[in-house]
Design an enzyme around this catalytic site. Sequence first.
Site, mmCIF file in Angstrom:
data_model
loop_
_atom_site.group_PDB
_atom_site.id
_atom_site.type_symbol
_atom_site.label_atom_id
_atom_site.label_comp_id
_atom_site.label_asym_id
_atom_site.label_seq_id
_atom_site.Cartn_x
_atom_site.Cartn_y
_atom_site.Cartn_z
ATOM 1 N N GLN A 149 1.907 -5.710 -3.292
ATOM 2 C CA GLN A 149 2.444 -6.084 -1.860
ATOM 3 C C GLN A 149 3.548 -5.422 -1.559
ATOM 4 O O GLN A 149 3.801 -4.256 -2.366
ATOM 5 C CB GLN A 149 2.598 -7.349 -1.385
ATOM 6 C CG GLN A 149 1.152 -8.551 -1.422
ATOM 7 C CD GLN A 149 0.739 -8.811 -2.750
ATOM 8 O OE1 GLN A 149 1.657 -9.556 -3.199
ATOM 9 N NE2 GLN A 149 -0.622 -8.517 -2.755
ATOM 10 N N ASP A 153 0.828 -1.053 -0.063
ATOM 11 C CA ASP A 153 0.227 -0.028 0.117
ATOM 12 C C ASP A 153 0.750 1.113 0.012
ATOM 13 O O ASP A 153 0.356 2.229 0.397
ATOM 14 C CB ASP A 153 -0.908 0.041 1.297
ATOM 15 C CG ASP A 153 -1.822 -1.165 1.203
ATOM 16 O OD1 ASP A 153 -2.214 -1.616 0.144
ATOM 17 O OD2 ASP A 153 -2.231 -1.526 2.289
ATOM 18 N N GLY A 168 -4.621 -4.094 -3.637
ATOM 19 C CA GLY A 168 -5.474 -3.123 -4.020
ATOM 20 C C GLY A 168 -4.742 -1.892 -4.547
ATOM 21 O O GLY A 168 -4.256 -1.309 -3.702
ATOM 22 N N HIS A 169 -4.670 -1.594 -5.698
ATOM 23 C CA HIS A 169 -3.888 -0.426 -6.220
ATOM 24 C C HIS A 169 -4.829 0.655 -6.536
ATOM 25 O O HIS A 169 -5.503 0.476 -7.589
ATOM 26 C CB HIS A 169 -3.036 -1.168 -7.438
ATOM 27 C CG HIS A 169 -2.046 -1.889 -7.000
ATOM 28 N ND1 HIS A 169 -1.217 -2.615 -7.871
ATOM 29 C CD2 HIS A 169 -1.713 -2.561 -5.871
ATOM 30 C CE1 HIS A 169 -0.394 -3.308 -7.324
ATOM 31 N NE2 HIS A 169 -0.522 -3.410 -5.976
HETATM 32 P P1 GDP Z 1 -0.666 0.323 -3.485
HETATM 33 O O1 GDP Z 1 -1.320 -0.837 -3.058
HETATM 34 O O2 GDP Z 1 0.775 0.615 -3.509
HETATM 35 O O3 GDP Z 1 -0.970 0.750 -5.155
HETATM 36 O O4 GDP Z 1 -1.493 1.383 -2.611
HETATM 37 P P2 GDP Z 1 -2.924 1.679 -2.183
HETATM 38 O O5 GDP Z 1 -3.777 2.056 -3.385
HETATM 39 O O6 GDP Z 1 -3.461 0.489 -1.578
HETATM 40 O O7 GDP Z 1 -2.899 2.715 -0.883
HETATM 41 C C1 GDP Z 1 -2.372 4.066 -1.352
HETATM 42 C C2 GDP Z 1 -3.464 5.192 -0.769
HETATM 43 O O8 GDP Z 1 -2.945 6.268 -1.021
HETATM 44 C C3 GDP Z 1 -4.503 5.314 -1.858
HETATM 45 O O9 GDP Z 1 -5.613 5.522 -1.233
HETATM 46 C C4 GDP Z 1 -3.824 6.277 -2.617
HETATM 47 O O10 GDP Z 1 -4.979 7.067 -3.580
HETATM 48 C C5 GDP Z 1 -3.448 7.282 -1.637
HETATM 49 N N1 GDP Z 1 -2.329 8.003 -2.205
HETATM 50 C C6 GDP Z 1 -1.262 7.479 -2.983
HETATM 51 N N2 GDP Z 1 -0.304 8.778 -2.996
HETATM 52 C C7 GDP Z 1 -0.660 9.492 -2.237
HETATM 53 C C8 GDP Z 1 -0.299 10.697 -1.697
HETATM 54 O O11 GDP Z 1 0.669 11.133 -2.043
HETATM 55 N N3 GDP Z 1 -0.835 11.347 -0.702
HETATM 56 C C9 GDP Z 1 -2.107 11.140 -0.270
HETATM 57 N N4 GDP Z 1 -2.819 11.743 1.069
HETATM 58 N N5 GDP Z 1 -2.579 9.864 -0.659
HETATM 59 C C10 GDP Z 1 -2.041 9.185 -1.528
HETATM 60 P P1 IMO Z 2 -0.833 -4.261 -2.365
HETATM 61 O O1 IMO Z 2 -0.364 -4.681 -3.592
HETATM 62 C C1 IMO Z 2 -1.022 -4.363 2.066
HETATM 63 C C2 IMO Z 2 -1.121 -8.531 3.740
HETATM 64 C C3 IMO Z 2 -2.270 -9.056 4.267
HETATM 65 C C4 IMO Z 2 -1.772 -10.037 5.284
HETATM 66 C C5 IMO Z 2 -0.826 -10.708 4.510
HETATM 67 C C6 IMO Z 2 -1.063 -11.920 3.735
HETATM 68 O O2 IMO Z 2 -2.276 -3.384 -2.280
HETATM 69 O O3 IMO Z 2 0.163 -3.291 -1.664
HETATM 70 P P2 IMO Z 2 -2.600 -12.590 1.928
HETATM 71 O O4 IMO Z 2 -3.782 -12.204 1.473
HETATM 72 O O5 IMO Z 2 -1.526 -12.278 0.708
HETATM 73 O O6 IMO Z 2 -2.498 -14.203 2.515
HETATM 74 O O7 IMO Z 2 -2.233 -11.784 3.180
HETATM 75 O O8 IMO Z 2 -0.154 -9.668 3.659
HETATM 76 N N1 IMO Z 2 -1.187 -7.989 2.350
HETATM 77 C C7 IMO Z 2 -1.250 -6.882 1.796
HETATM 78 N N2 IMO Z 2 -1.036 -5.760 2.768
HETATM 79 N N3 IMO Z 2 -1.027 -4.460 0.852
HETATM 80 C C8 IMO Z 2 -1.059 -5.407 0.077
HETATM 81 O O9 IMO Z 2 -1.239 -5.360 -1.480
HETATM 82 C C9 IMO Z 2 -1.276 -6.791 0.549
HETATM 83 N N4 IMO Z 2 -1.494 -7.984 0.099
HETATM 84 C C10 IMO Z 2 -1.350 -8.762 1.238
HETATM 85 O O10 IMO Z 2 -2.898 -7.886 4.933
HETATM 86 O O11 IMO Z 2 -0.976 -9.395 6.266
HETATM 87 MG MG MG Z 3 -2.862 -1.589 -1.860
#
Ligand code: GDP
Ligand code: IMO
Ligand code: MG
Length: 429
Positions: free
Chosen positions: A230, A13, A40-41
Site C-alpha cells: 500500500q 501502486d 499487487g506488486h
Molecule cells: P506496486 O503495488 O507499488 O508494486 O505497483 P503496481 O505493480 O500495483 O503498479 C505499478 C504499475 O506500473 C505496474 O503495472 C508496473 O509494471 C508499472 N510500472 C512501474 N514502473 C513503471 C514506469 O516507470 N513506467 C511505466 N510506464 N510503468 C511502470
Molecule cells: P499495493 O501494495 C492501491 C486500497 C483499496 C481501498 C483501501 C482499503 O499494490 O500498493 P483494503 O483491501 O485494504 O480493505 O482496501 O485501500 N488499497 C490499495 N490501493 N494499492 C494497494 O496495494 C492497495 N491495497 C489496498 O483500493 O481503497
Molecule cells: Mg499495486
Amino acid sequence: MKVDVILGLQWGDEGKGKIVDVFTPHYDIIARFQGGPNAGHTIEFDGKKFVLHTIPSGIFHRSTLNLIGNGVIIDPFIFIREIDKLAEAGIHAEENLLISNRAHLILPTHRMLDAVSESLKGQAKIGSTLKGIGPTYTDKFARNGLRVGNLNEKDFMERYRALKEIHLHTLGSYSADLDSFLLDGLSFETYEEKWFEAIGQMKGFRMVEGEQFLNKSLDEAKSVMAEGAQGTLLDVDFGSYPFVTSSNTIAAGVCSGLGISPHRIGRIYGIFKAYCTRVGSGPFPTELMDETGTILRRNGNEFGSTTGRPRRCGWLDLPALKYAIMLNGVDTLVMMKADVLNTFEKIKVCSQYKKGGQVRDEFPFELSEDTLEPVYKELSGWNLPLNNIESFDALPDPLSEYIRFIEKETGIPVDMVSIGPDRVQTLKR
Ligand code: GDP
Ligand code: IMO
Ligand code: MG
C-alpha cells in the site's frame, strides 16, 4: 547491519514491486512487513510480467531469501495460487521463501465479513479489495486471530471452527444471504475446501520465528530490505481515514511488522509516481476528471493489479508527498513512471492547498474535496519519448528541471527515476 526500507509515499501502486526487484541483487533478505493480498506488486523482465500479492518481490533472485513477516496477513488460497503461478514459470518459491509463524491467517469468513461491511456502508464504502483485510486485522487486535504457527497444532480445526462460528453469527446478525456469496467466483463451500487444501500445501513451507531469524541474520552482517505494501496515504493512522487500509504502511510498521528495533532501521527509500493515482473511494485533491486524467490512465495503464479496477489519476500532490516524507523519514526518493508524462506540453504540480480562502502547506486532518482546493504550479513538459535514455544525465532538460523542482520543494534527493515497467528501465544517479 541495518534494515533498509522501500515503501510507497502515495495511495499505493507507486511501483514498489519493480524497485524491490531492482534492488534485490544487493540484499541477502527481502522481508514484507504488512498488508496482505490487497497488494499487487508488478515485476517485469525478459518480456515476462508477474504480479505478487503475498510473496515478497525479491523472489526472482534465487540467492536472496524472502520473508513474509509477522505483520503480513495471509490467505492460504491466494498464497498457493501465487506459488503455483510462479511454478508454471519455472520459479520454485519454496526454495527461497520463509514465512513468519506469527503472521495471521485470512479465513474465508473474513472475506465474507469484508463484503458485508462494505455493502452496508453503501455510498460511504471504502472501495476495499474485499480480500478480508479489515476483518482479519480486526481479529488480530481483538485477540481472536489464527496464526501460521497454529497450523501444525492439534487443536487447529477446533480453533478454526470456533472463529468461523463467531463470524457466521455476526454475518447472521447482518441478515447476510450467505448462499449468494462468491469468493473469487467460488461458492463458500468450494472456497473453504480449497482453502484447506492450500493449508495442507502451506505446511510444506519453511515457517520460522521471523524476528529471531532477521535479528540473527543482521548480527551475521546479512543485508536486509523491508518491502512495504500500500502507501503512506493509506496508513490506518495517518492516511485519509477512514478511506485507508487496516495496517501501518509507514516506516514505523517495519519494526512491529518484522520484530526489529528502530535502532536497526537503515536507509529509507520513498517511492512515488511522477503524478498521483488512487484506487477505491476517498478524497483525492488533485484528481483529474477530464481528458488529462484519461490520458494519464491510458499512458500509465492505470488499472488495479489486484482488482483490475481503473485507477483515479491526477497531478502530483506536494503537500501530501512532503507529509509522507516526514512520517517516514525518507532519505532517498525514487520517482516512477516519468514516461507517462512524455506527451504533455505542460505539467502541473499541486504546491499548496487552499481552504476557506486561506493557502496552507500542511496535509490536513480532513482531506475533503469539497473544501480543499489545490494550488498549482505549471512546469514545462519534455514532450519526448524516453525509450533511448540510458543515464540520468541524458534526461531531457525539462524532466531534469521537474526533478530539481521536487528536490527543492521536499529537500530530499531523487536518486532514481523509472522510465518504463521493465527492470532495466531504471536510471540511477
Ligand atoms: P506496486 O503495488 O507499488 O508494486 O505497483 P503496481 O505493480 O500495483 O503498479 C505499478 C504499475 O506500473 C505496474 O503495472 C508496473 O509494471 C508499472 N510500472 C512501474 N514502473 C513503471 C514506469 O516507470 N513506467 C511505466 N510506464 N510503468 C511502470
Ligand atoms: P499495493 O501494495 C492501491 C486500497 C483499496 C481501498 C483501501 C482499503 O499494490 O500498493 P483494503 O483491501 O485494504 O480493505 O482496501 O485501500 N488499497 C490499495 N490501493 N494499492 C494497494 O496495494 C492497495 N491495497 C489496498 O483500493 O481503497
Ligand atoms: Mg499495486
